[in-house]
Design a protein around this motif. Structure first.
Motif, short mmCIF file in Angstrom:
data_model
loop_
_atom_site.label_atom_id
_atom_site.label_comp_id
_atom_site.label_asym_id
_atom_site.label_seq_id
_atom_site.Cartn_x
_atom_site.Cartn_y
_atom_site.Cartn_z
N TRP A 122 0.83 -1.21 0.00
CA TRP A 122 0.00 0.00 0.00
C TRP A 122 0.86 1.26 0.00
O TRP A 122 0.61 2.20 -0.76
CB TRP A 122 -0.92 -0.03 1.22
N LEU A 123 1.90 1.28 0.86
CA LEU A 123 2.73 2.47 0.99
C LEU A 123 3.71 2.62 -0.18
O LEU A 123 3.85 3.71 -0.74
CB LEU A 123 3.49 2.42 2.31
N ALA A 124 4.38 1.54 -0.54
CA ALA A 124 5.39 1.62 -1.59
C ALA A 124 4.78 1.92 -2.95
O ALA A 124 5.39 2.59 -3.78
CB ALA A 124 6.19 0.32 -1.65
N SER A 125 3.57 1.42 -3.20
CA SER A 125 2.92 1.67 -4.50
C SER A 125 2.69 3.16 -4.71
O SER A 125 2.81 3.67 -5.82
CB SER A 125 1.61 0.90 -4.59
N ARG A 126 2.34 3.88 -3.64
CA ARG A 126 2.16 5.32 -3.76
C ARG A 126 3.46 6.03 -4.08
O ARG A 126 3.50 6.98 -4.87
CB ARG A 126 1.56 5.88 -2.47
N GLU A 154 6.18 4.59 -5.62
CA GLU A 154 6.68 4.21 -6.93
C GLU A 154 5.85 4.79 -8.06
O GLU A 154 6.34 4.96 -9.18
CB GLU A 154 6.74 2.68 -7.03
N ALA A 155 4.59 5.12 -7.79
CA ALA A 155 3.73 5.75 -8.80
C ALA A 155 3.84 7.26 -8.77
O ALA A 155 3.13 7.96 -9.50
CB ALA A 155 2.28 5.33 -8.59
N SER A 156 4.72 7.80 -7.90
CA SER A 156 4.97 9.24 -7.77
C SER A 156 3.77 10.02 -7.24
O SER A 156 3.70 11.24 -7.38
CB SER A 156 5.42 9.84 -9.12
N ALA A 157 2.82 9.32 -6.61
CA ALA A 157 1.74 10.02 -5.91
C ALA A 157 2.27 10.59 -4.60
O ALA A 157 1.77 11.60 -4.11
CB ALA A 157 0.57 9.08 -5.65
N VAL A 158 3.28 9.93 -4.04
CA VAL A 158 3.95 10.38 -2.82
C VAL A 158 5.40 10.65 -3.18
O VAL A 158 6.16 9.73 -3.48
CB VAL A 158 3.84 9.32 -1.71
N PHE A 170 -3.26 10.06 2.61
CA PHE A 170 -4.61 10.07 2.04
C PHE A 170 -5.50 8.96 2.62
O PHE A 170 -6.45 8.53 1.95
CB PHE A 170 -4.58 9.90 0.51
N THR A 171 -5.23 8.50 3.83
CA THR A 171 -5.93 7.33 4.36
C THR A 171 -6.32 7.55 5.82
O THR A 171 -5.53 7.28 6.74
CB THR A 171 -5.03 6.07 4.24
N PRO A 172 -7.53 8.03 6.08
CA PRO A 172 -7.96 8.32 7.45
C PRO A 172 -8.45 7.08 8.20
O PRO A 172 -9.62 6.97 8.55
CB PRO A 172 -9.09 9.33 7.24
N VAL A 173 -7.54 6.14 8.42
CA VAL A 173 -7.88 4.89 9.11
C VAL A 173 -6.91 4.72 10.27
O VAL A 173 -5.70 4.83 10.10
CB VAL A 173 -7.79 3.68 8.16
N ALA A 174 -7.44 4.44 11.45
CA ALA A 174 -6.60 4.27 12.63
C ALA A 174 -5.80 2.97 12.56
O ALA A 174 -6.23 1.98 11.96
CB ALA A 174 -7.45 4.29 13.90
N GLY A 175 -4.64 3.01 13.16
CA GLY A 175 -3.79 1.82 13.22
C GLY A 175 -2.50 2.17 13.93
O GLY A 175 -2.25 3.33 14.28
N ALA A 176 -1.67 1.17 14.17
CA ALA A 176 -0.38 1.41 14.81
C ALA A 176 0.44 2.37 13.96
O ALA A 176 0.43 2.28 12.72
CB ALA A 176 0.36 0.10 15.01
N ARG A 177 1.14 3.27 14.60
CA ARG A 177 2.03 4.18 13.87
C ARG A 177 3.49 3.88 14.20
O ARG A 177 4.37 4.23 13.43
CB ARG A 177 1.68 5.63 14.21
N ILE A 178 3.72 3.23 15.33
CA ILE A 178 5.05 2.73 15.66
C ILE A 178 4.97 1.21 15.52
O ILE A 178 4.25 0.55 16.28
CB ILE A 178 5.48 3.13 17.08
N TYR A 220 -5.19 12.76 -5.70
CA TYR A 220 -3.96 12.26 -5.10
C TYR A 220 -3.40 11.07 -5.88
O TYR A 220 -2.20 10.90 -6.03
CB TYR A 220 -4.23 11.81 -3.66
N LEU A 221 -4.30 10.18 -6.34
CA LEU A 221 -3.86 8.93 -6.95
C LEU A 221 -3.91 9.01 -8.46
O LEU A 221 -4.78 9.68 -9.04
CB LEU A 221 -4.74 7.78 -6.46
N ASN A 222 -3.00 8.31 -9.11
CA ASN A 222 -3.01 8.21 -10.57
C ASN A 222 -3.26 6.76 -10.98
O ASN A 222 -3.37 5.87 -10.14
CB ASN A 222 -1.68 8.74 -11.15
N ARG A 223 -3.36 6.56 -12.27
CA ARG A 223 -3.67 5.21 -12.76
C ARG A 223 -2.59 4.21 -12.38
O ARG A 223 -2.88 3.04 -12.13
CB ARG A 223 -3.85 5.24 -14.29
N ARG A 224 -1.36 4.67 -12.28
CA ARG A 224 -0.27 3.77 -11.94
C ARG A 224 -0.44 3.18 -10.54
O ARG A 224 -0.11 2.02 -10.30
CB ARG A 224 1.06 4.54 -12.05
#
Length: 380
Positions: free
Chosen positions: A33-37, A39-43, A105-113, A242-246
């Motif tokens: 999820w994180l790396a795809s953003r 590698e697609a240059s969205a992040v 771009f993801t308002p979902v709770a979860g561990a951050r550490i 925020y997101l592109n087709r890639r």
């Protein structure tokens, strides 16, 4: 020997090493999820999201980490600090860059550490809180923000001087419903009749809705889902592409096993749908869109079909995303969310502390008020 330092993006790390830290945590923390953003240059730096994960290694092995971003703006975070940035500007304080621990771009709770199995998680939380504050000072950032964190992280960061911020979202919980009608039976009659009426109207417009999971999702649904996503973004003044087709192409290849699409069709034409993510006992709603203005389609594909999917597959909860009081009247009850914040400027830190104290009181009152007025009848 332990080493704590920054690396150039989640994508630069071995997927298996990062995901070993994630374990059963939120799917949005996973490498794919994180790396795809990235590698697609969205992040990337030019979009205001420079990915610099903070990682800890012991004898070369990854034992703790957090998804860290150097931010050049406050877009895409869903814990809004625009007023803080404005106050900083009026006081002559440079607010950007700032450090953000979270998921873009993801308002979902979860561990951050994230910590490896067997590690002292409480100790690592405190250690990362200190390290992030030191990074903030060493790099002339205005502050550190840890969004949608866990309760143990809130406590650990607060002990190191960070300010807690309370918000809330609307989540659906499965109370062992035997089917969709069982869920409707728990609703108050006004809401129950409203939902039945909305579903009838969607069906009367010739719309068929179905959900598919993982490798059962047809390839053409991925193309349609990106078009629906862009349709929603382009049609709303608050929308940001925020997101592109890639990004979608990479997720189709890497993240398919986590993906659940709900798609609406009329005849052979796909007319709307939602991109959901499933892991463990939870379903998460992420993106939605439609090509035709079909009345009540949003409620059908974003909520009712997702609830049916959860009941059918024995999932315990459904988190459809941020905002929307219209969720509450459909059986989604208020649940607290937390973030923590450190501002390097003492004046700004003190002003934000006063603001958050009042805001927390208001949020507690709002959560209590919403729970007292739940659309669900009292049950066992």
């Amino acid at each position: 020997m332990e080493e704590l330092g920054l690396v150039d993006g989640v994508a630069s790390l071995a997927p298996e090493s990062w995901d070993a830290l994630v374990g059963e945590e939120s799917p949005f923390l996973e490498w794919a999820w994180l790396a795809s953003r990235e590698e697609a240059s969205a992040v990337r730096e030019t979009t205001g999201w420079s990915s610099r994960p903070l990682v800890a290694r012991r004898n070369g092995r990854l034992v703790a980490a957090c998804p860290l971003y150097v931010k050049g703006h406050s877009e895409g975070e869903f814990v809004f600090d625009f007023a803080w940035a404005d106050a900083a500007w009026r006081a002559g304080i440079e607010y950007y860059p700032k450090l953000l621990v979270g998921v873009p771009f993801t308002p979902v709770a979860g561990a951050r550490i994230l910590t490896a199995t067997g590690e002292d998680r409480a100790a690592w939380i405190r250690r990362f809180a200190v390290a992030l504050r030191e990074l903030c000072g060493a790099n002339d950032c205005s502050g550190v923000h840890v969004n949608f964190c866990r309760e143990d992280e809130r406590r650990g960061f607060e002990a190191e001087g960070y300010l807690p911020r309370l918000g809330f979202q609307y989540h659906w919980h499965n109370h062992g419903y035997p089917g969709f009608e069982g869920y409707l039976a728990r609703l108050r009659s006004k809401r129950r009749n409203q939902i039945r009426r909305e579903r009838r109207e969607v069906a009367a417009q010739g719309v068929r809705v179905e959900s598919r999971l993982g490798h059962d999702i047809p390839e053409r649904w991925w193309d349609a889902m990106f078009r629906f996503y862009r349709a929603t973004v382009d049609a709303n003044p608050w929308g940001r592409p925020y997101l592109n087709r890639r990004v979608f192409e990479l997720l189709e290849r890497r993240f398919r096993d986590r993906t659940c699409f709900v798609m609406a069709s009329r005849g052979e034409e796909l007319v709307g749908g939602t991109f959901n993510v499933q892991k463990g006992d939870a379903l998460y709603g992420r993106y939605w869109g439609a090509s035709l203005p079909i009345r009540h389609l949003h409620f059908e594909v974003c909520y009712y079909a997702g609830i049916e999917h959860c009941i059918r597959n024995g999932l315990a909860r459904f988190e459809p995303g941020a905002g929307g009081e219209y969720k509450q009247i459909r059986g989604f009850d208020a649940r607290p969310t937390w973030s923590v914040h450190f501002l390097a400027d003492e004046r700004l830190h003190a002003a934000v502390a006063r603001h958050l104290e009042a805001e927390r009181a208001e949020a507690h009152q709002a959560i209590d008020w919403l729970r007292e007025r739940s659309a669900l009848k009292a049950g066992p």
